[in-house]
Design a protein around this motif. Structure first.
Motif, PDB file in Angstrom:
ATOM      1  N   GLY A 125     -11.257  13.462  -8.668  1.00 35.54           N
ATOM      2  CA  GLY A 125     -12.299  13.944  -8.883  1.00 35.54           C
ATOM      3  C   GLY A 125     -12.351  13.206 -10.317  1.00 35.54           C
ATOM      4  O   GLY A 125     -13.851  13.361 -10.989  1.00 35.54           O
ATOM      5  N   ARG A 126     -11.142  13.243 -10.936  1.00 36.00           N
ATOM      6  CA  ARG A 126     -10.962  13.192 -12.358  1.00 36.00           C
ATOM      7  C   ARG A 126      -9.932  11.442 -12.211  1.00 36.00           C
ATOM      8  O   ARG A 126      -9.418  11.316 -10.358  1.00 36.00           O
ATOM      9  N   THR A 127      -9.742  10.607 -12.870  1.00 39.51           N
ATOM     10  CA  THR A 127      -8.459   9.893 -12.948  1.00 39.51           C
ATOM     11  C   THR A 127      -7.341  10.142 -12.082  1.00 39.51           C
ATOM     12  O   THR A 127      -7.165  11.531 -12.956  1.00 39.51           O
ATOM     13  N   PRO A 128      -6.812   9.235 -11.772  1.00 38.99           N
ATOM     14  CA  PRO A 128      -5.085   9.941 -10.913  1.00 38.99           C
ATOM     15  C   PRO A 128      -4.875  10.703 -12.612  1.00 38.99           C
ATOM     16  O   PRO A 128      -3.309  11.670 -12.684  1.00 38.99           O
ATOM     17  N   ALA A 129      -4.648  10.089 -13.553  1.00 34.98           N
ATOM     18  CA  ALA A 129      -4.137  10.393 -14.735  1.00 34.98           C
ATOM     19  C   ALA A 129      -4.239  12.005 -14.985  1.00 34.98           C
ATOM     20  O   ALA A 129      -3.824  12.530 -15.483  1.00 34.98           O
ATOM     21  N   GLU A 130      -5.646  11.450 -15.079  1.00 30.77           N
ATOM     22  CA  GLU A 130      -5.774  13.284 -15.294  1.00 30.77           C
ATOM     23  C   GLU A 130      -5.767  14.073 -14.644  1.00 30.77           C
ATOM     24  O   GLU A 130      -5.134  15.281 -15.583  1.00 30.77           O
ATOM     25  N   ALA A 131      -6.328  14.140 -13.192  1.00 27.25           N
ATOM     26  CA  ALA A 131      -5.271  14.625 -12.229  1.00 27.25           C
ATOM     27  C   ALA A 131      -4.237  15.639 -12.674  1.00 27.25           C
ATOM     28  O   ALA A 131      -3.728  16.479 -12.296  1.00 27.25           O
ATOM     29  N   ALA A 132      -3.122  14.322 -12.846  1.00 28.13           N
ATOM     30  CA  ALA A 132      -1.686  13.982 -13.211  1.00 28.13           C
ATOM     31  C   ALA A 132      -1.647  15.200 -14.091  1.00 28.13           C
ATOM     32  O   ALA A 132       0.055  15.793 -14.321  1.00 28.13           O
ATOM     33  N   GLU A 133      -2.258  14.941 -15.143  1.00 28.72           N
ATOM     34  CA  GLU A 133      -2.044  16.047 -16.278  1.00 28.72           C
ATOM     35  C   GLU A 133      -2.089  17.679 -16.280  1.00 28.72           C
ATOM     36  O   GLU A 133      -2.387  18.650 -17.203  1.00 28.72           O
ATOM     37  N   GLY A 134      -2.484  17.504 -15.047  1.00 34.05           N
ATOM     38  CA  GLY A 134      -3.359  18.931 -15.053  1.00 34.05           C
ATOM     39  C   GLY A 134      -5.176  19.288 -15.879  1.00 34.05           C
ATOM     40  O   GLY A 134      -5.355  20.487 -16.067  1.00 34.05           O
ATOM     41  N   GLY A 136       0.011  10.910  -8.918  1.00 33.07           N
ATOM     42  CA  GLY A 136      -1.147  10.741  -9.087  1.00 33.07           C
ATOM     43  C   GLY A 136      -1.496   9.238  -9.775  1.00 33.07           C
ATOM     44  O   GLY A 136      -2.691   9.704 -10.603  1.00 33.07           O
ATOM     45  N   SER A 137      -0.409   8.917 -10.271  1.00 33.95           N
ATOM     46  CA  SER A 137      -0.742   8.252 -11.045  1.00 33.95           C
ATOM     47  C   SER A 137      -1.631   6.693 -11.064  1.00 33.95           C
ATOM     48  O   SER A 137      -1.948   6.250 -10.202  1.00 33.95           O
ATOM     49  N   ARG A 138      -2.541   6.755 -12.048  1.00 34.15           N
ATOM     50  CA  ARG A 138      -3.339   5.560 -11.876  1.00 34.15           C
ATOM     51  C   ARG A 138      -3.001   4.209 -12.194  1.00 34.15           C
ATOM     52  O   ARG A 138      -3.281   3.678 -11.690  1.00 34.15           O
ATOM     53  N   LYS A 139      -2.096   4.270 -13.500  1.00 36.57           N
ATOM     54  CA  LYS A 139      -1.298   3.841 -13.585  1.00 36.57           C
ATOM     55  C   LYS A 139      -0.369   2.536 -12.269  1.00 36.57           C
ATOM     56  O   LYS A 139      -1.073   1.385 -11.759  1.00 36.57           O
ATOM     57  N   ASP A 140       0.069   3.850 -11.267  1.00 39.25           N
ATOM     58  CA  ASP A 140       0.609   3.321  -9.994  1.00 39.25           C
ATOM     59  C   ASP A 140      -0.550   2.998  -9.416  1.00 39.25           C
ATOM     60  O   ASP A 140      -0.363   2.010  -8.291  1.00 39.25           O
ATOM     61  N   LEU A 141      -1.767   3.122  -8.927  1.00 39.38           N
ATOM     62  CA  LEU A 141      -2.590   2.815  -8.055  1.00 39.38           C
ATOM     63  C   LEU A 141      -3.247   1.573  -8.366  1.00 39.38           C
ATOM     64  O   LEU A 141      -3.281   1.001  -7.973  1.00 39.38           O
ATOM     65  N   ARG A 142      -3.476   1.356 -10.130  1.00 38.47           N
ATOM     66  CA  ARG A 142      -3.603   0.469 -10.229  1.00 38.47           C
ATOM     67  C   ARG A 142      -2.409  -1.086 -10.312  1.00 38.47           C
ATOM     68  O   ARG A 142      -2.818  -2.488  -9.840  1.00 38.47           O
ATOM     69  N   ALA A 143      -1.502  -0.513 -10.018  1.00 39.48           N
ATOM     70  CA  ALA A 143      -0.751  -1.913 -10.165  1.00 39.48           C
ATOM     71  C   ALA A 143      -0.530  -1.756  -8.566  1.00 39.48           C
ATOM     72  O   ALA A 143      -0.588  -2.885  -8.316  1.00 39.48           O
ATOM     73  N   SER A 144      -0.666  -1.213  -7.185  1.00 38.18           N
ATOM     74  CA  SER A 144      -0.689  -1.533  -6.717  1.00 38.18           C
ATOM     75  C   SER A 144      -1.556  -2.756  -5.987  1.00 38.18           C
ATOM     76  O   SER A 144      -1.465  -3.154  -5.016  1.00 38.18           O
ATOM     77  N   ALA A 161       1.188  -1.567  -0.041  1.00 41.52           N
ATOM     78  CA  ALA A 161       0.520   0.006   0.031  1.00 41.52           C
ATOM     79  C   ALA A 161       1.045   1.045  -0.123  1.00 41.52           C
ATOM     80  O   ALA A 161       0.568   2.060  -1.080  1.00 41.52           O
ATOM     81  N   GLU A 162       2.168   1.640   0.290  1.00 39.39           N
ATOM     82  CA  GLU A 162       2.800   2.657   1.020  1.00 39.39           C
ATOM     83  C   GLU A 162       3.436   3.038  -0.498  1.00 39.39           C
ATOM     84  O   GLU A 162       3.713   3.921  -0.691  1.00 39.39           O
ATOM     85  N   ALA A 163       3.650   1.530  -1.534  1.00 42.14           N
ATOM     86  CA  ALA A 163       4.726   2.354  -2.897  1.00 42.14           C
ATOM     87  C   ALA A 163       2.964   3.031  -2.770  1.00 42.14           C
ATOM     88  O   ALA A 163       4.454   3.785  -4.582  1.00 42.14           O
ATOM     89  N   TRP A 164       1.969   3.139  -3.172  1.00 47.22           N
ATOM     90  CA  TRP A 164       1.192   4.190  -3.785  1.00 47.22           C
ATOM     91  C   TRP A 164       1.145   5.511  -2.976  1.00 47.22           C
ATOM     92  O   TRP A 164       1.095   6.228  -2.812  1.00 47.22           O
ATOM     93  N   LEU A 165       1.091   5.205  -1.006  1.00 40.02           N
ATOM     94  CA  LEU A 165       0.176   5.915  -1.063  1.00 40.02           C
ATOM     95  C   LEU A 165       1.475   6.657  -0.877  1.00 40.02           C
ATOM     96  O   LEU A 165       1.473   8.171  -0.136  1.00 40.02           O
ATOM     97  N   THR A 166       2.923   7.153  -0.885  1.00 33.57           N
ATOM     98  CA  THR A 166       4.352   7.618  -0.771  1.00 33.57           C
ATOM     99  C   THR A 166       5.024   7.629  -1.812  1.00 33.57           C
ATOM    100  O   THR A 166       5.605   8.332  -1.608  1.00 33.57           O
ATOM    101  N   SER A 167       4.291   7.430  -3.017  1.00 27.09           N
ATOM    102  CA  SER A 167       4.209   8.321  -4.364  1.00 27.09           C
ATOM    103  C   SER A 167       4.569   9.340  -4.140  1.00 27.09           C
ATOM    104  O   SER A 167       3.372  10.201  -4.343  1.00 27.09           O
ATOM    105  N   PRO A 168       5.210  10.374  -5.690  1.00 29.88           N
ATOM    106  CA  PRO A 168       4.703  11.545  -6.132  1.00 29.88           C
ATOM    107  C   PRO A 168       3.743  10.987  -7.324  1.00 29.88           C
ATOM    108  O   PRO A 168       3.438  10.141  -7.335  1.00 29.88           O
TER     109      PRO A 168
END
Length: 217
Positions: free
Chosen positions: A208-217, A94-102, A85-92
């Motif tokens: 509010g959006r997917t992490p990938a969308e949020a990361a892209e601004g 909001g990548s959806r790919k990282d969330l899905r992998a975790s 869990a911490e692999a995503w919780l502490t990562s910089p």
């Protein structure tokens, strides 16, 4: 000189586990095996003693009770869950790919230790099992709260309900969904479709959006 050399070689030999270590591991191994076939309340100390091939006095030398055995099994499982869990919780970011992998790694752990997790996550858990559950859930909620607060402060996530409340709801959703997914046996694989849905729900709940969308601004 020869005697000293012989002594040096002897002291440098790799030592195997002691009889005590082997007996303790036999008890833990038996507990895992039994838990896959019957509910905790039906497992007795006699079952553990018989499966491990030891005497009752030997059992109580290593563990104070049946509950203590399962507590010893749970602690490393909880540590493994936190590591994933911490692999995503502490990562910089909001990548959806990282969330899905975790979540995929978390699901693998859930299926591997399913029978044990189903016991500790039961609503009627008591004693040391309840303490283990509260400790594990508390760590997950605490780290998730920190992640939400950090991403809100950086502008990556919008303001919303209190971070601790949102984190607690997310952890409840994940633990219940994964526990249901592994089935009565506790060993069924978690469907990819469920992991996709969970990553979407968690991501949108925070960003509010997917992490990938949020990361892209």
């Amino acid at each position: 000189m020869d005697e000293r050399g012989s002594g040096d070689r002897s002291s440098s030999r790799r030592r195997g586990p002691s009889k005590g270590d082997l007996r303790e591991q036999a008890i833990l191994r038996t507990a895992r095996t039994l838990l896959a076939d019957k509910p905790l309340e039906r497992i007795t100390v006699d079952d553990l003693v018989s499966g491990a091939g030891i005497s009752r006095p030997s059992f109580y030398f290593y563990f104070a009770s049946k509950q203590a055995v399962f507590e010893s099994l749970l602690d490393p499982v909880g540590d493994g869950i936190m590591e994933v869990a911490e692999a995503w919780l502490t990562s910089p970011g909001g990548s959806r790919k990282d969330l899905r992998a975790s979540l995929a790694l978390l699901a693998t752990l859930w299926a591997r230790h399913g029978p044990l997790l189903k016991v500790v996550l039961r609503d009627d858990a008591t004693g040391t099992l309840l303490e283990c559950r509260d400790r594990m859930i508390g760590r997950l909620v605490g780290n998730a709260t920190t992640r939400i607060e950090r991403d809100r402060a950086s502008g990556l996530a919008p303001d919303g309900p209190p971070a601790a409340t949102l984190a607690e709801l997310m952890v409840q959703l994940l633990t219940r969904a994964l526990t249901e997914a592994i089935g009565p046996s506790g060993t069924d694989p978690v469907p990819d479709a469920l992991l996709d849905a969970l990553s979407s729900v968690v991501g949108r709940s925070i960003y509010g959006r997917t992490p990938a969308e949020a990361a892209e601004g």
